[in-house]
Design an enzyme around this catalytic site. Sequence first.
Site, PDB file in Angstrom:
ATOM      1  N   GLU A 134      27.373 -66.851  80.223  1.00  0.00           N
ATOM      2  CA  GLU A 134      27.024 -67.833  79.194  1.00  0.00           C
ATOM      3  C   GLU A 134      26.163 -67.254  78.067  1.00  0.00           C
ATOM      4  O   GLU A 134      25.008 -66.885  78.294  1.00  0.00           O
ATOM      5  CB  GLU A 134      26.282 -69.018  79.813  1.00  0.00           C
ATOM      6  N   ASP A 170      29.723 -72.537  75.307  1.00  0.00           N
ATOM      7  CA  ASP A 170      28.913 -73.725  75.049  1.00  0.00           C
ATOM      8  C   ASP A 170      28.969 -74.019  73.550  1.00  0.00           C
ATOM      9  O   ASP A 170      28.416 -73.275  72.736  1.00  0.00           O
ATOM     10  CB  ASP A 170      27.475 -73.490  75.512  1.00  0.00           C
ATOM     11  N   GLU A 232      27.221 -81.570  78.827  1.00  0.00           N
ATOM     12  CA  GLU A 232      25.895 -81.060  79.141  1.00  0.00           C
ATOM     13  C   GLU A 232      24.953 -81.396  77.986  1.00  0.00           C
ATOM     14  O   GLU A 232      24.635 -80.554  77.157  1.00  0.00           O
ATOM     15  CB  GLU A 232      25.966 -79.539  79.374  1.00  0.00           C
TER      16      GLU A 232
END
Length: 249
Positions: A134, A170, A232
């Site tokens: 990530e 993300d 998220e």
Amino acid sequence: MKLSVCVDAVYRGKDFYASIEEIREIGYDTIEFWSWWDKDVEKVAHATRELGLGIASVCTKMESLVDASKREGFVTGLRESIEVAGQLGCKVLITQAGAELVGVPREEQRRSIIEGLKVAAPLLEEAGVMIVLEPLNTLVDHKGYYLYSSEEAFHIVREVGSPNVKLVFDIYHQQIMEGNVLANIIPNLGLIGHFHAAGNPGRHELSSGELHYGRIFEAIDAAGYEGYMGLEYFPVAAPADGLKALLGS
């Protein structure tokens, strides 16, 4: 594309089991969460089975990947996390790279990440589990973190060369760092194993801020992505309100 609710974000500070019951009642069939080591894994496995909830991802027990001296700890934590993933029926583990080491050349740190993930790859392949690396934003939330560029992250994944090592993209973090979200996602979709989504600025509901998530989701769907989009974000309204809105209920 399928949706997964990140319990530790959307229901931050609330009872885990009451939260997953509400998520199921709203109409979602998949959750994810960050840390398993502070939870009763057997209880979580039983509760999710009873509710008919799948688990899209959890985090691996993390040691810094940029620091080669911590590799043994990373591998030990990964072995534990693979075992837990099996108990939970989870196929994706999220890992981060770690804080940038001051005074150490970035190329040396990047090489350490690649070598660590190459060590991890056979363990993941044997277990049928994927690890996703990530990148995070270093401008707002994670100052000092090593990996912030999706381009560098894709390069790392390519060098590792395992179908069980990919990237978690993300959208919130990458919008802050580089923008051009779809231009970066679509050509590299085969290297992405998971997504996270939140509104920007603020990391709140997807309907807030500058990102047109309707268009983004359509494009990712049209490109053939069949994995999960993890929701998220930290809601401003009651958690159920934003989740219901995303389902159109």
